[in-house]
Design a protein around this motif. Structure first.
Motif, PDB file in Angstrom:
ATOM      1  N   ASN A   9      20.690 -34.106   5.172  1.00  0.00           N
ATOM      2  CA  ASN A   9      22.044 -34.492   5.594  1.00  0.00           C
ATOM      3  C   ASN A   9      22.876 -33.291   6.049  1.00  0.00           C
ATOM      4  O   ASN A   9      24.036 -33.145   5.657  1.00  0.00           O
ATOM      5  N   ILE A  10      22.275 -32.439   6.874  1.00  0.00           N
ATOM      6  CA  ILE A  10      22.973 -31.272   7.405  1.00  0.00           C
ATOM      7  C   ILE A  10      24.040 -31.752   8.396  1.00  0.00           C
ATOM      8  O   ILE A  10      23.751 -32.548   9.293  1.00  0.00           O
ATOM      9  N   ILE A  11      25.250 -31.284   8.242  1.00  0.00           N
ATOM     10  CA  ILE A  11      26.373 -31.716   9.070  1.00  0.00           C
ATOM     11  C   ILE A  11      26.382 -31.027  10.427  1.00  0.00           C
ATOM     12  O   ILE A  11      26.725 -31.625  11.440  1.00  0.00           O
ATOM     13  N   SER A  12      25.991 -29.753  10.469  1.00  0.00           N
ATOM     14  CA  SER A  12      26.010 -29.010  11.720  1.00  0.00           C
ATOM     15  C   SER A  12      25.127 -27.771  11.617  1.00  0.00           C
ATOM     16  O   SER A  12      24.954 -27.211  10.543  1.00  0.00           O
ATOM     17  N   THR A  13      24.583 -27.366  12.755  1.00  0.00           N
ATOM     18  CA  THR A  13      23.854 -26.098  12.841  1.00  0.00           C
ATOM     19  C   THR A  13      24.608 -25.120  13.742  1.00  0.00           C
ATOM     20  O   THR A  13      24.064 -24.113  14.164  1.00  0.00           O
ATOM     21  N   ARG A  14      25.856 -25.431  14.036  1.00  0.00           N
ATOM     22  CA  ARG A  14      26.686 -24.599  14.910  1.00  0.00           C
ATOM     23  C   ARG A  14      27.695 -23.800  14.088  1.00  0.00           C
ATOM     24  O   ARG A  14      28.191 -24.248  13.064  1.00  0.00           O
ATOM     25  N   SER A  15      28.021 -22.621  14.588  1.00  0.00           N
ATOM     26  CA  SER A  15      29.033 -21.789  13.929  1.00  0.00           C
ATOM     27  C   SER A  15      30.415 -22.105  14.502  1.00  0.00           C
ATOM     28  O   SER A  15      30.544 -22.881  15.451  1.00  0.00           O
ATOM     29  N   SER A  16      31.426 -21.480  13.973  1.00  0.00           N
ATOM     30  CA  SER A  16      32.788 -21.688  14.471  1.00  0.00           C
ATOM     31  C   SER A  16      32.988 -21.090  15.867  1.00  0.00           C
ATOM     32  O   SER A  16      33.975 -21.394  16.530  1.00  0.00           O
ATOM     33  N   PHE A  17      32.041 -20.272  16.324  1.00  0.00           N
ATOM     34  CA  PHE A  17      32.115 -19.714  17.688  1.00  0.00           C
ATOM     35  C   PHE A  17      31.864 -20.782  18.748  1.00  0.00           C
ATOM     36  O   PHE A  17      32.213 -20.618  19.902  1.00  0.00           O
ATOM     37  N   TYR A  18      31.228 -21.864  18.356  1.00  0.00           N
ATOM     38  CA  TYR A  18      30.897 -22.944  19.289  1.00  0.00           C
ATOM     39  C   TYR A  18      32.053 -23.928  19.315  1.00  0.00           C
ATOM     40  O   TYR A  18      32.395 -24.516  18.289  1.00  0.00           O
ATOM     41  N   THR A  19      32.652 -24.128  20.456  1.00  0.00           N
ATOM     42  CA  THR A  19      33.869 -24.939  20.543  1.00  0.00           C
ATOM     43  C   THR A  19      33.654 -26.339  21.120  1.00  0.00           C
ATOM     44  O   THR A  19      34.594 -27.123  21.164  1.00  0.00           O
ATOM     45  N   LYS A  20      32.449 -26.653  21.541  1.00  0.00           N
ATOM     46  CA  LYS A  20      32.179 -27.992  22.074  1.00  0.00           C
ATOM     47  C   LYS A  20      31.885 -28.966  20.935  1.00  0.00           C
ATOM     48  O   LYS A  20      31.792 -28.571  19.782  1.00  0.00           O
ATOM     49  N   SER A  21      31.736 -30.220  21.246  1.00  0.00           N
ATOM     50  CA  SER A  21      31.583 -31.242  20.199  1.00  0.00           C
ATOM     51  C   SER A  21      30.169 -31.386  19.641  1.00  0.00           C
ATOM     52  O   SER A  21      30.001 -31.928  18.553  1.00  0.00           O
ATOM     53  N   GLU A  22      29.148 -30.936  20.363  1.00  0.00           N
ATOM     54  CA  GLU A  22      27.768 -31.068  19.889  1.00  0.00           C
ATOM     55  C   GLU A  22      27.568 -30.269  18.602  1.00  0.00           C
ATOM     56  O   GLU A  22      27.822 -29.081  18.552  1.00  0.00           O
ATOM     57  N   LYS A  23      27.123 -30.926  17.532  1.00  0.00           N
ATOM     58  CA  LYS A  23      27.021 -30.287  16.213  1.00  0.00           C
ATOM     59  C   LYS A  23      25.627 -29.747  15.891  1.00  0.00           C
ATOM     60  O   LYS A  23      25.451 -29.054  14.903  1.00  0.00           O
TER      61      LYS A  23
END
Length: 58
Positions: A9-23
């Motif tokens: 149940n990982i919510i996201s693999t993106r850091s805060s540097f990524y500003t688009k909606s794809e998680k």
């Protein structure tokens, strides 16, 4: 195949540097004979993608 992102149940693999909606950008898949002993997304923000850690046995 097992999707360890979905299983844990990982919510996201993106850091805060990524500003688009794809998680999600990164996944770890394994066959049914691989047992994930530990799996997590690390919070080391060095790019738009967070590092993934898996400890497994088969």
């Amino acid at each position: 195949m097992q999707d360890f992102i979905k299983i844990d149940n990982i919510i996201s693999t993106r850091s805060s540097f990524y500003t688009k909606s794809e998680k999600y950008a990164d996944y770890i898949f394994g066959t049914k004979d691989i047992e994930a002993l530990e799996f997590k997304v690390l919070n080391d923000e060095v790019s738009v993608d967070l590092p993934l850690y898996i400890k497994f046995q088969y």
